[in-house]
Design a protein around this motif. Sequence first.
Motif, PDB file in Angstrom:
ATOM      1  N   SER A  41     -42.253  37.637 -13.402  1.00 45.51           N
ATOM      2  CA  SER A  41     -40.816  37.487 -13.208  1.00 45.51           C
ATOM      3  C   SER A  41     -40.214  38.764 -12.640  1.00 45.51           C
ATOM      4  O   SER A  41     -40.796  39.850 -12.758  1.00 45.51           O
ATOM      5  N   LYS A  47     -30.267  38.545 -12.229  1.00 45.71           N
ATOM      6  CA  LYS A  47     -30.806  37.411 -12.960  1.00 45.71           C
ATOM      7  C   LYS A  47     -32.334  37.444 -12.902  1.00 45.71           C
ATOM      8  O   LYS A  47     -32.915  37.779 -11.880  1.00 45.71           O
ATOM      9  N   GLU A  48     -32.963  37.102 -14.027  1.00 44.81           N
ATOM     10  CA  GLU A  48     -34.430  37.051 -14.051  1.00 44.81           C
ATOM     11  C   GLU A  48     -34.906  35.778 -13.368  1.00 44.81           C
ATOM     12  O   GLU A  48     -34.453  34.680 -13.682  1.00 44.81           O
ATOM     13  N   LYS A  49     -35.815  35.936 -12.404  1.00 48.29           N
ATOM     14  CA  LYS A  49     -36.365  34.806 -11.675  1.00 48.29           C
ATOM     15  C   LYS A  49     -37.880  34.767 -11.881  1.00 48.29           C
ATOM     16  O   LYS A  49     -38.550  35.794 -11.779  1.00 48.29           O
ATOM     17  N   THR A  50     -38.400  33.582 -12.168  1.00 50.70           N
ATOM     18  CA  THR A  50     -39.847  33.429 -12.255  1.00 50.70           C
ATOM     19  C   THR A  50     -40.419  33.362 -10.854  1.00 50.70           C
ATOM     20  O   THR A  50     -40.079  32.476 -10.081  1.00 50.70           O
ATOM     21  N   LEU A 123     -36.393  34.314  -2.596  1.00 54.02           N
ATOM     22  CA  LEU A 123     -35.529  34.616  -3.727  1.00 54.02           C
ATOM     23  C   LEU A 123     -34.220  35.268  -3.311  1.00 54.02           C
ATOM     24  O   LEU A 123     -33.212  35.140  -4.013  1.00 54.02           O
ATOM     25  N   LYS A 131     -33.243  27.862  -0.216  1.00 56.18           N
ATOM     26  CA  LYS A 131     -34.419  28.306  -0.969  1.00 56.18           C
ATOM     27  C   LYS A 131     -35.544  27.271  -0.867  1.00 56.18           C
ATOM     28  O   LYS A 131     -36.698  27.606  -0.585  1.00 56.18           O
ATOM     29  N   GLY A 166     -37.640  30.015  -7.553  1.00 54.25           N
ATOM     30  CA  GLY A 166     -36.966  30.784  -8.592  1.00 54.25           C
ATOM     31  C   GLY A 166     -35.750  30.057  -9.126  1.00 54.25           C
ATOM     32  O   GLY A 166     -34.727  30.675  -9.437  1.00 54.25           O
ATOM     33  N   ALA A 167     -35.827  28.734  -9.235  1.00 53.97           N
ATOM     34  CA  ALA A 167     -34.702  27.903  -9.666  1.00 53.97           C
ATOM     35  C   ALA A 167     -35.158  26.943 -10.753  1.00 53.97           C
ATOM     36  O   ALA A 167     -36.355  26.781 -11.003  1.00 53.97           O
ATOM     37  N   SER A 168     -34.198  26.288 -11.403  1.00 55.30           N
ATOM     38  CA  SER A 168     -34.547  25.332 -12.453  1.00 55.30           C
ATOM     39  C   SER A 168     -35.088  24.043 -11.836  1.00 55.30           C
ATOM     40  O   SER A 168     -34.737  23.684 -10.708  1.00 55.30           O
TER      41      SER A 168
END
Length: 213
Positions: A41, A47-50, A123, A131, A166-168
């Motif tokens: 991450s 914001k933390e992004k995986t 990202l 994205k 890097g999103a839900s």
Amino acid sequence: MTGGALFSKFGKQFNTGEIIFCEFEPGNSFYLIQTGRIKISKVVKDKEKTMDILGVGDIFGEMAILEEQPRSATATAIEPVTVLHFDRDNFVSMMMSQPQLAFKLLVVFSKRIYDAKRRLMILLLDDIQSKIADVFLMLAEKEPTYANMREVSFPVTVDDVANWAGASTDQVSEQLNHWAKIGKIELYADRIFVRNMSDFKRIVAQKRKVEKR
């Protein structure tokens, strides 16, 4: 040196949720996953992004060896993990005693440098549509047979796309379902069929053109 001997000399174990290393901290070692999975991450725009989920056979942390700079991301065990751990000193020793493994690592290193830079480009985009579109472009770049193809069937899931973007999963699923309804893509359980790659090239090109202004 056998696999057991390698682990006895270079092996480490991490528990679920344990942070292996943190973004920005000094680093002089890298890891080769033997069992389990880890999450990479990064903090992007506060914001933390995986960035990735890695599993058996994957390498992480190698940029510390290559660039001698602070960690560019955080690595966290998402289940019990065992790894081979190499620092600059034992890496040289391993390179000399295990040439086949050394060659594999060098190939992975060169690929990972490109992948990390390409993922960061995704990202840094600030809307979900561009994205996801750029994820499709990235996947096409990785497979030579996709070059210049209008229609492409990507063997990926919605969750895969969400990780790369890097999103839900909910955000990505909503956008993909919208594109499916208007005929830009077809969604399947194990693949996503893109009808016209040029549509997504235009989305990303327009977004980056606007950001440069």
